[in-house]
Design a protein around this motif. Structure first.
Motif, PDB file in Angstrom:
ATOM      1  N   GLY A  90       0.777  -1.239   0.000  1.00  0.00           N
ATOM      2  CA  GLY A  90       0.000   0.000   0.000  1.00  0.00           C
ATOM      3  C   GLY A  90       0.803   1.281   0.000  1.00  0.00           C
ATOM      4  O   GLY A  90       0.251   2.364  -0.216  1.00  0.00           O
ATOM      5  N   ARG A  91       2.120   1.185   0.237  1.00  0.00           N
ATOM      6  CA  ARG A  91       2.910   2.420   0.227  1.00  0.00           C
ATOM      7  C   ARG A  91       4.405   2.115   0.147  1.00  0.00           C
ATOM      8  O   ARG A  91       4.861   1.032   0.520  1.00  0.00           O
ATOM      9  N   ILE A  92       5.133   3.104  -0.366  1.00  0.00           N
ATOM     10  CA  ILE A  92       6.592   3.053  -0.356  1.00  0.00           C
ATOM     11  C   ILE A  92       7.080   4.304   0.357  1.00  0.00           C
ATOM     12  O   ILE A  92       6.664   5.425   0.022  1.00  0.00           O
ATOM     13  N   THR A  93       7.940   4.122   1.344  1.00  0.00           N
ATOM     14  CA  THR A  93       8.491   5.250   2.086  1.00  0.00           C
ATOM     15  C   THR A  93       9.954   5.444   1.702  1.00  0.00           C
ATOM     16  O   THR A  93      10.715   4.475   1.631  1.00  0.00           O
ATOM     17  N   PHE A  94      10.327   6.694   1.455  1.00  0.00           N
ATOM     18  CA  PHE A  94      11.709   7.052   1.128  1.00  0.00           C
ATOM     19  C   PHE A  94      12.248   7.956   2.239  1.00  0.00           C
ATOM     20  O   PHE A  94      11.553   8.864   2.697  1.00  0.00           O
ATOM     21  N   MET A  95      13.471   7.704   2.658  1.00  0.00           N
ATOM     22  CA  MET A  95      14.131   8.576   3.630  1.00  0.00           C
ATOM     23  C   MET A  95      15.576   8.792   3.213  1.00  0.00           C
ATOM     24  O   MET A  95      16.294   7.846   2.905  1.00  0.00           O
ATOM     25  N   LEU A  96      15.976  10.055   3.216  1.00  0.00           N
ATOM     26  CA  LEU A  96      17.356  10.422   2.907  1.00  0.00           C
ATOM     27  C   LEU A  96      17.988  10.980   4.179  1.00  0.00           C
ATOM     28  O   LEU A  96      17.398  11.828   4.856  1.00  0.00           O
ATOM     29  N   THR A  97      19.200  10.498   4.521  1.00  0.00           N
ATOM     30  CA  THR A  97      19.906  11.006   5.693  1.00  0.00           C
ATOM     31  C   THR A  97      21.317  11.431   5.319  1.00  0.00           C
ATOM     32  O   THR A  97      21.836  11.052   4.263  1.00  0.00           O
ATOM     33  N   ASP A  98      21.940  12.209   6.216  1.00  0.00           N
ATOM     34  CA  ASP A  98      23.359  12.496   6.054  1.00  0.00           C
ATOM     35  C   ASP A  98      24.169  11.332   6.613  1.00  0.00           C
ATOM     36  O   ASP A  98      23.599  10.298   7.001  1.00  0.00           O
ATOM     37  N   LEU A  99      25.471  11.470   6.706  1.00  0.00           N
ATOM     38  CA  LEU A  99      26.323  10.357   7.117  1.00  0.00           C
ATOM     39  C   LEU A  99      26.311  10.107   8.627  1.00  0.00           C
ATOM     40  O   LEU A  99      26.956   9.176   9.099  1.00  0.00           O
ATOM     41  N   LEU A 100      25.566  10.927   9.365  1.00  0.00           N
ATOM     42  CA  LEU A 100      25.345  10.662  10.784  1.00  0.00           C
ATOM     43  C   LEU A 100      23.928  10.149  11.042  1.00  0.00           C
ATOM     44  O   LEU A 100      23.472  10.097  12.183  1.00  0.00           O
ATOM     45  N   GLY A 101      23.240   9.787   9.968  1.00  0.00           N
ATOM     46  CA  GLY A 101      21.909   9.220  10.102  1.00  0.00           C
ATOM     47  C   GLY A 101      20.829  10.238  10.413  1.00  0.00           C
ATOM     48  O   GLY A 101      19.718   9.863  10.795  1.00  0.00           O
ATOM     49  N   ARG A 102      21.122  11.510  10.234  1.00  0.00           N
ATOM     50  CA  ARG A 102      20.130  12.560  10.499  1.00  0.00           C
ATOM     51  C   ARG A 102      19.281  12.774   9.252  1.00  0.00           C
ATOM     52  O   ARG A 102      19.817  12.944   8.153  1.00  0.00           O
ATOM     53  N   ARG A 103      17.972  12.803   9.458  1.00  0.00           N
ATOM     54  CA  ARG A 103      17.049  12.874   8.330  1.00  0.00           C
ATOM     55  C   ARG A 103      17.181  14.191   7.579  1.00  0.00           C
ATOM     56  O   ARG A 103      17.131  15.266   8.161  1.00  0.00           O
ATOM     57  N   VAL A 104      17.340  14.086   6.274  1.00  0.00           N
ATOM     58  CA  VAL A 104      17.379  15.243   5.383  1.00  0.00           C
ATOM     59  C   VAL A 104      16.011  15.450   4.740  1.00  0.00           C
ATOM     60  O   VAL A 104      15.515  16.568   4.645  1.00  0.00           O
ATOM     61  N   SER A 105      15.398  14.349   4.306  1.00  0.00           N
ATOM     62  CA  SER A 105      14.062  14.421   3.715  1.00  0.00           C
ATOM     63  C   SER A 105      13.398  13.054   3.820  1.00  0.00           C
ATOM     64  O   SER A 105      14.069  12.043   3.973  1.00  0.00           O
ATOM     65  N   SER A 106      12.086  13.047   3.743  1.00  0.00           N
ATOM     66  CA  SER A 106      11.345  11.789   3.704  1.00  0.00           C
ATOM     67  C   SER A 106      10.009  12.021   3.025  1.00  0.00           C
ATOM     68  O   SER A 106       9.470  13.132   3.044  1.00  0.00           O
ATOM     69  N   LYS A 107       9.500  10.973   2.400  1.00  0.00           N
ATOM     70  CA  LYS A 107       8.187  11.073   1.769  1.00  0.00           C
ATOM     71  C   LYS A 107       7.580   9.684   1.657  1.00  0.00           C
ATOM     72  O   LYS A 107       8.283   8.671   1.620  1.00  0.00           O
ATOM     73  N   ILE A 108       6.254   9.655   1.640  1.00  0.00           N
ATOM     74  CA  ILE A 108       5.503   8.411   1.508  1.00  0.00           C
ATOM     75  C   ILE A 108       4.711   8.465   0.206  1.00  0.00           C
ATOM     76  O   ILE A 108       3.988   9.433  -0.049  1.00  0.00           O
ATOM     77  N   ILE A 109       4.872   7.427  -0.613  1.00  0.00           N
ATOM     78  CA  ILE A 109       4.148   7.332  -1.884  1.00  0.00           C
ATOM     79  C   ILE A 109       3.100   6.226  -1.763  1.00  0.00           C
ATOM     80  O   ILE A 109       3.447   5.046  -1.665  1.00  0.00           O
ATOM     81  N   PRO A 110       1.801   6.584  -1.734  1.00  0.00           N
ATOM     82  CA  PRO A 110       0.777   5.525  -1.707  1.00  0.00           C
ATOM     83  C   PRO A 110       0.789   4.734  -3.012  1.00  0.00           C
ATOM     84  O   PRO A 110       1.015   5.295  -4.094  1.00  0.00           O
ATOM     85  N   ILE A 111       0.579   3.428  -2.928  1.00  0.00           N
ATOM     86  CA  ILE A 111       0.488   2.598  -4.129  1.00  0.00           C
ATOM     87  C   ILE A 111      -0.781   1.756  -4.046  1.00  0.00           C
ATOM     88  O   ILE A 111      -1.121   1.222  -2.993  1.00  0.00           O
TER      89      ILE A 111
END
Length: 387
Positions: A90-111
């Motif tokens: 039902g969904r795909i989640t994307f998360m981008l982090t820096d090299l310390l694991g801190r979130r830069v961006s995230s989004k959820i794509i319903p499918i």
């Protein structure tokens, strides 16, 4: 001397140094020499190389003591990005982090499809966009890891995803051929366990993480490594039989643990009892707060069967730490104390039991952390957790 010894030793030393920098957050060369037992000359040479590669940065600390200001080194978090992807029904989640694991961006794509071709095309499109959009750092996207809610073999072939009905799908190969970059696949429960180890339980060598959402999966970190079993299918603990001759399960057996102690089983039971399709956490929380006797009885049965399976897990693996991933446990009063009270065997040994603070983000955070670990080439990764 065997050819390549010097290069191999240099690589090992760098790995040890990076591990300690990550652990400390910020550390001086002198202290690095102490904690690694490497000479100051080795530390200086390695630091110079890492600075040249843009993987560490130097900072001079301000202080009021007499003498030279100490120069500290730390990981250059801005040198690249890690991309984690959680592929769910039902969904795909994307998360981008820096090299310390801190979130830069995230989004959820319903499918709205389970079709392999459609989801593959969607993944290719979004990954390509991430690759194009995040080129402002020296290394760009350093790794991509996909969390799979199903069986993933040791060669990263998808053996089976129950809710998507995928069998023998070579998603890794198809994505790599289309995008020209390395992609890694890992079971979602393993990644949840990895996230718990990396972000929360830094002093743990042996950790079990049971995810209770759509079924029951178990991620296992033993001696700080994934335990995958012969083909990579270890951890399908939800299909341990706890009620012989019990409820039929899609796996072909009867009385499987996840038919009694997964969140899906509780939602299905409550939907049938209340004659309400698609029961929500909010509704369950309201019924609990209102003192609904029927709901409380169902939750008590959930705790009871959950404890049976946990007792088996603990006796088999003797872990340091057991972590439970469940929103229902968070909203049901005293669930933690009730579970611990049920684990009273004289031969059942573990150090600590926790309900996860990472919640449903754990698998995608673990995906990002695995990409970071592989890029930095460290044996053990400790990162600070910031929500």
């Amino acid at each position: 001397m065997i050819t390549g010894d010097a290069a191999y030793i240099k690589k090992i030393n760098r790995s040890v140094i990076m591990k300690e920098i990550l652990k400390a957050g910020m550390i001086s060369r002198a202290d690095l020499s102490k904690v690694t037992a490497l000479t100051r000359a080795t530390i200086s040479a390695q630091a110079a190389d890492l600075l040249d590669k843009g993987l560490i940065v130097e900072t001079q600390l301000e202080h009021h003591l007499v003498g030279r200001k100490p120069t500290m080194i730390s990981i250059n978090a801005k040198a690249g990005y890690a991309l984690g992807i959680d592929l769910e029904f039902g969904r795909i989640t994307f998360m981008l982090t820096d090299l310390l694991g801190r979130r830069v961006s995230s989004k959820i794509i319903p499918i709205e499809t389970t079709g392999y071709a459609e989801i593959l095309a969607l993944l290719i499109d979004h990954i390509a966009n991430y690759k194009k959009d995040y080129t402002d750092s020296r290394y760009g996207i350093v790794g991509i890891v996909i969390a799979v809610h199903g069986l993933v073999s040791t060669d990263e072939m998808i053996h089976y995803i129950p809710r998507l009905k995928w069998k023998q799908a070579n998603l890794k190969q198809d994505l790599e051929q289309a995008l020209g970059i390395d992609i890694h696949l890992e079971n979602n429960a393993n990644l949840s366990a990895f996230a718990e180890r990396v972000f929360i339980h830094h002093e743990t060598d042996n950790l079990l993480c049971a995810t209770l959402y759509s079924g029951i999966g178990m991620g296992m970190i033993l001696n700080n490594k994934f335990f995958r079993g012969h083909n990579g299918f270890a951890g399908e603990i939800g299909h341990m039989i706890v009620v012989p001759g019990g409820k039929p399960c899609g796996c072909g057996n009867q009385g499987c643990w996840e038919k009694y102690a997964s969140e899906t089983s509780i939602f299905e039971t409550l939907s049938a009892k209340k004659q309400i399709p698609n029961v929500t956490y909010e509704q369950i929380g309201q019924w609990i707060n209102e003192g609904d006797t029927e709901v409380h009885e169902i939750m008590e049965q959930f705790i009871y069967y959950l404890s049976i399976g946990l007792n088996n897990m603990i006796n088999i693996y003797n872990p340091d730490v057991v972590v439970l991933e469940s929103n229902l446990l968070r909203i049901y009063p005293d669930s933690f104390q009730k579970i611990k009270k049920n684990l009273n065997s004289q031969i059942s040994h573990y150090r600590d039991l926790f309900i996860s603070s990472l919640e449903e983000k754990s698998s995608i955070m673990g995906a990002c952390a695995l990409a970071i670990r592989d890029f930095l080439d460290v044996p053990i990764l400790n990162l600070p957790y910031k929500d």
